[in-house]
Design a protein around this motif. Structure first.
Motif, PDB file in Angstrom:
ATOM      1  N   MET A 167      85.941 108.006 -50.256  1.00 35.12           N
ATOM      2  CA  MET A 167      86.709 109.219 -50.028  1.00 35.12           C
ATOM      3  C   MET A 167      88.030 108.747 -49.390  1.00 35.12           C
ATOM      4  SD  MET A 167      86.004 111.442 -51.894  1.00 35.12           S
ATOM      5  CE  MET A 167      87.055 112.627 -51.210  1.00 35.12           C
ATOM      6  N   GLU A 168      87.784 107.991 -48.101  1.00 37.56           N
ATOM      7  CA  GLU A 168      88.825 107.282 -47.343  1.00 37.56           C
ATOM      8  C   GLU A 168      89.673 106.521 -48.094  1.00 37.56           C
ATOM      9  OE1 GLU A 168      85.588 106.780 -46.516  1.00 37.56           O
ATOM     10  OE2 GLU A 168      85.456 107.864 -44.523  1.00 37.56           O
ATOM     11  N   TRP A 169      89.173 105.550 -49.209  1.00 39.57           N
ATOM     12  CA  TRP A 169      90.025 104.706 -49.928  1.00 39.57           C
ATOM     13  C   TRP A 169      90.992 105.615 -50.948  1.00 39.57           C
ATOM     14  CZ3 TRP A 169      87.762  99.538 -50.472  1.00 39.57           C
ATOM     15  CH2 TRP A 169      88.706  98.539 -51.023  1.00 39.57           C
ATOM     16  N   ILE A 170      90.259 106.726 -51.466  1.00 40.60           N
ATOM     17  CA  ILE A 170      91.071 107.543 -52.392  1.00 40.60           C
ATOM     18  C   ILE A 170      92.258 108.098 -51.679  1.00 40.60           C
ATOM     19  CG2 ILE A 170      91.032 109.722 -53.739  1.00 40.60           C
ATOM     20  CD1 ILE A 170      88.317 108.655 -54.650  1.00 40.60           C
ATOM     21  N   PHE A 171      91.832 108.750 -50.462  1.00 38.04           N
ATOM     22  CA  PHE A 171      92.734 109.523 -49.525  1.00 38.04           C
ATOM     23  C   PHE A 171      94.034 109.010 -49.183  1.00 38.04           C
ATOM     24  CE2 PHE A 171      93.885 110.423 -45.165  1.00 38.04           C
ATOM     25  CZ  PHE A 171      94.681 111.665 -45.168  1.00 38.04           C
ATOM     26  N   ILE A 172      93.800 107.595 -48.944  1.00 36.35           N
ATOM     27  CA  ILE A 172      94.805 106.545 -48.376  1.00 36.35           C
ATOM     28  C   ILE A 172      95.574 106.181 -49.376  1.00 36.35           C
ATOM     29  CG2 ILE A 172      93.736 105.928 -46.059  1.00 36.35           C
ATOM     30  CD1 ILE A 172      92.883 103.286 -47.037  1.00 36.35           C
ATOM     31  N   THR A 173      95.050 105.928 -50.579  1.00 35.46           N
ATOM     32  CA  THR A 173      95.772 105.536 -51.791  1.00 35.46           C
ATOM     33  C   THR A 173      96.672 106.505 -52.409  1.00 35.46           C
ATOM     34  OG1 THR A 173      93.921 104.053 -52.349  1.00 35.46           O
ATOM     35  CG2 THR A 173      95.566 104.441 -54.207  1.00 35.46           C
TER      36      THR A 173
ATOM     37  N   ALA B  70      98.159 109.199 -42.365  1.00 34.03           N
ATOM     38  CA  ALA B  70      97.155 109.143 -42.935  1.00 34.03           C
ATOM     39  C   ALA B  70      96.035 108.067 -42.927  1.00 34.03           C
ATOM     40  CB  ALA B  70      97.642 108.928 -44.467  1.00 34.03           C
ATOM     41  N   LEU B  71      96.482 106.989 -42.289  1.00 33.66           N
ATOM     42  CA  LEU B  71      95.618 105.617 -41.910  1.00 33.66           C
ATOM     43  C   LEU B  71      94.956 105.985 -40.553  1.00 33.66           C
ATOM     44  CD1 LEU B  71      97.787 102.804 -42.938  1.00 33.66           C
ATOM     45  CD2 LEU B  71      95.590 103.161 -43.846  1.00 33.66           C
ATOM     46  N   PHE B  72      95.454 106.798 -39.646  1.00 30.31           N
ATOM     47  CA  PHE B  72      94.849 106.945 -38.482  1.00 30.31           C
ATOM     48  C   PHE B  72      93.959 108.139 -38.425  1.00 30.31           C
ATOM     49  CE2 PHE B  72      98.051 104.421 -36.363  1.00 30.31           C
ATOM     50  CZ  PHE B  72      97.712 104.328 -35.263  1.00 30.31           C
ATOM     51  N   ALA B  73      94.287 109.106 -39.412  1.00 23.66           N
ATOM     52  CA  ALA B  73      93.170 110.098 -39.863  1.00 23.66           C
ATOM     53  C   ALA B  73      91.894 109.496 -40.612  1.00 23.66           C
ATOM     54  CB  ALA B  73      93.841 111.245 -40.739  1.00 23.66           C
ATOM     55  N   ALA B  74      92.079 108.489 -41.394  1.00 24.75           N
ATOM     56  CA  ALA B  74      91.025 107.875 -42.271  1.00 24.75           C
ATOM     57  C   ALA B  74      90.131 106.938 -41.395  1.00 24.75           C
ATOM     58  CB  ALA B  74      91.757 107.365 -43.432  1.00 24.75           C
ATOM     59  N   PHE B  75      90.663 106.405 -40.154  1.00 26.53           N
ATOM     60  CA  PHE B  75      90.093 105.411 -39.708  1.00 26.53           C
ATOM     61  C   PHE B  75      90.444 105.522 -38.025  1.00 26.53           C
ATOM     62  CE2 PHE B  75      91.372 103.482 -43.616  1.00 26.53           C
ATOM     63  CZ  PHE B  75      89.958 103.243 -44.109  1.00 26.53           C
ATOM     64  N   PRO B  76      89.995 106.514 -37.589  1.00 22.79           N
ATOM     65  CA  PRO B  76      90.543 107.055 -36.121  1.00 22.79           C
ATOM     66  C   PRO B  76      89.610 106.166 -35.081  1.00 22.79           C
ATOM     67  CG  PRO B  76      88.511 108.411 -36.791  1.00 22.79           C
ATOM     68  CD  PRO B  76      89.300 107.643 -38.095  1.00 22.79           C
TER      69      PRO B  76
ATOM     70  N   VAL C 145      96.035  95.689 -50.509  1.00 20.21           N
ATOM     71  CA  VAL C 145      96.345  95.254 -52.050  1.00 20.21           C
ATOM     72  C   VAL C 145      96.121  96.534 -52.979  1.00 20.21           C
ATOM     73  CG1 VAL C 145      95.422  94.160 -54.024  1.00 20.21           C
ATOM     74  CG2 VAL C 145      95.394  93.018 -52.062  1.00 20.21           C
ATOM     75  N   THR C 146      95.137  97.397 -52.627  1.00 18.76           N
ATOM     76  CA  THR C 146      95.183  98.727 -53.465  1.00 18.76           C
ATOM     77  C   THR C 146      96.480  99.520 -53.002  1.00 18.76           C
ATOM     78  OG1 THR C 146      92.964  98.502 -53.506  1.00 18.76           O
ATOM     79  CG2 THR C 146      93.862 100.639 -53.777  1.00 18.76           C
ATOM     80  N   LEU C 147      96.679  99.748 -51.573  1.00 17.43           N
ATOM     81  CA  LEU C 147      97.661 100.496 -51.322  1.00 17.43           C
ATOM     82  C   LEU C 147      98.901 100.019 -51.584  1.00 17.43           C
ATOM     83  CD1 LEU C 147      96.554 101.039 -47.540  1.00 17.43           C
ATOM     84  CD2 LEU C 147      96.128 102.395 -49.571  1.00 17.43           C
ATOM     85  N   ALA C 148      99.183  98.524 -51.867  1.00 19.21           N
ATOM     86  CA  ALA C 148     100.239  98.035 -52.521  1.00 19.21           C
ATOM     87  C   ALA C 148     100.839  98.590 -53.636  1.00 19.21           C
ATOM     88  CB  ALA C 148     100.474  96.741 -52.281  1.00 19.21           C
ATOM     89  N   VAL C 149      99.639  98.538 -54.698  1.00 17.93           N
ATOM     90  CA  VAL C 149     100.046  98.871 -56.063  1.00 17.93           C
ATOM     91  C   VAL C 149     100.380 100.503 -56.023  1.00 17.93           C
ATOM     92  CG1 VAL C 149      98.760  99.441 -58.258  1.00 17.93           C
ATOM     93  CG2 VAL C 149      98.263  97.164 -56.799  1.00 17.93           C
ATOM     94  N   ALA C 150      99.497 101.262 -55.291  1.00 20.67           N
ATOM     95  CA  ALA C 150     100.176 102.699 -55.219  1.00 20.67           C
ATOM     96  C   ALA C 150     101.317 102.772 -54.845  1.00 20.67           C
ATOM     97  CB  ALA C 150      98.904 103.551 -54.306  1.00 20.67           C
ATOM     98  N   ASN C 151     101.745 102.115 -53.763  1.00 22.04           N
ATOM     99  CA  ASN C 151     103.265 102.388 -53.229  1.00 22.04           C
ATOM    100  C   ASN C 151     104.287 101.925 -53.992  1.00 22.04           C
ATOM    101  OD1 ASN C 151     105.195 101.064 -50.967  1.00 22.04           O
ATOM    102  ND2 ASN C 151     104.150 102.806 -50.013  1.00 22.04           N
TER     103      ASN C 151
END
Length: 252
Positions: A1-7, A30-36, A205-211
Motif C-alpha cells: 500500500m505504501e508503494w501505491i500511495f507514494i507512486t 507523502a514520503l514522510f507519511a508513508a515512512f515515518p 526507480v518506480t517513483l521516477a517512472v510515475a514522475n
C-alpha cells in the motif's frame, strides 16, 4: 500500500512540478507519511532521485516548443549546480533553522506582488540580451541553487518568479527555463545524498517512472494553455507553500 500511495503522489508531484515547480510540496509529505520512522535525509534523497527525471523530461518537452535562450541558460544551470553543492555543504556547518520563519513571509511577498501586478509574466519581453542576460541568469542560478542545497522549499517558484520579474520572461518561458536550472540543482543534491547512502534506489526507480508520466501530462497542459494558465498554477502553488511553511514555522 505504501508503494501505491507514494507512486500516485509522485505522479501528481510530476504534474505540478512540470507546470510551475513545487513537486516537493506533494512528494515530501507523502514520503514522510508513508515512512515515518525513516531517516529524513533518506526520504529527501529518494525524493530528489525520483523527481529529477520528471524535471529533466519537462525541460526536454519545453525545449521542443519554447524558444529556450541556451546561451544564457546553460551557464546559469552550471552556476545552479555549483550553488546547490555549496549550499548542501553549508548546511553541514550552519543550521538553516533561521530560514523557517522567514520563508513564509518571503513567499507571501512574492504572492502579493504577483497578484498586484496582474499583467506580470503574461508577455515575453526579455529585459537583457547577450552577456548581460547570461550574467543575470547565472546570478539567479547561483543564488537559488545555493538556497536549494541549503534549505529547499519553494525553489522552483523562486526560479520562476525571478525569471519573470527580473529577466522579463512570461510565465511559460520562465517555467521552461526554471526546469533546466532545477534539474542541475537536483543533480548536485542527488550526488551528495547518494555519496552518503541516503537514496532508496528500489523506490526511486518506480517513483521516477510515475514522475515522468506526471511531468509529460503537466508539460502538455502548460504548453496547450500558455502563460496565463501557468500564472494561475503558480499562484495556487505559492499559496500552498505559504500555508505549509507557515504551519511548519509557527504552529508545529
Amino acid at each position: 500500500m505504501e508503494w501505491i500511495f507514494i507512486t500516485l503522489a509522485s505522479l501528481l508531484a510530476g504534474f505540478v512540478d512540470a507546470i510551475v515547480g513545487g513537486g516537493g510540496l506533494v512528494m515530501v509529505p507523502a514520503l514522510f507519511a508513508a515512512f515515518p520512522s525513516a531517516a529524513p535525509a533518506t526520504l529527501l534523497g529518494t525524493n530528489k532521485a525520483a523527481g529529477v527525471w520528471g524535471t529533466a523530461m519537462a525541460t526536454w518537452q519545453y525545449s521542443r516548443r519554447v524558444q529556450m535562450r541556451w546561451s544564457a541558460l546553460l551557464p546559469a544551470a552550471a552556476a545552479g549546480f555549483a550553488g546547490s553543492f555549496a549550499g548542501a555543504w553549508a548546511v553541514t556547518v550552519v543550521s538553516p533553522d533561521f530560514l523557517r520563519r522567514l520563508l513564509p513571509l518571503v513567499l507571501l511577498a512574492v504572492l502579493a506582488y504577483t497578484l498586484a501586478k496582474k499583467d506580470m509574466g503574461r508577455h515575453h519581453a526579455p529585459r537583457f540580451h547577450g552577456s548581460a542576460e547570461t550574467v543575470a541568469a547565472c546570478l539567479v542560478g547561483l543564488a537559488i541553487g545555493f538556497y536549494d542545497g541549503f534549505f529547499g522549499p519553494g525553489t522552483g517558484s523562486f526560479f520562476v518568479f525571478l525569471f519573470v520579474r527580473w529577466l522579463g520572461y512570461d510565465f511559460l518561458n520562465a517555467s521552461a527555463s526554471a526546469k533546466l536550472l532545477n534539474t542541475a540543482t537536483n543533480v548536485a543534491a542527488i550526488a551528495l545524498f547518494a555519496a552518503k547512502g541516503h537514496v532508496w534506489w528500489h523506490f526511486a526507480v518506480t517513483l521516477a517512472v510515475a514522475n515522468v508520466v506526471g511531468s509529460l501530462i503537466g508539460t502538455h497542459m502548460a504548453l496547450k494553455h500558455g502563460a496565463g494558465f501557468v500564472r494561475g498554477i503558480f499562484i495556487v502553488v505559492v499559496g500552498a507553500l505559504i500555508l505549509k511553511t507557515g504551519y511548519d514555522a509557527f504552529l508545529r
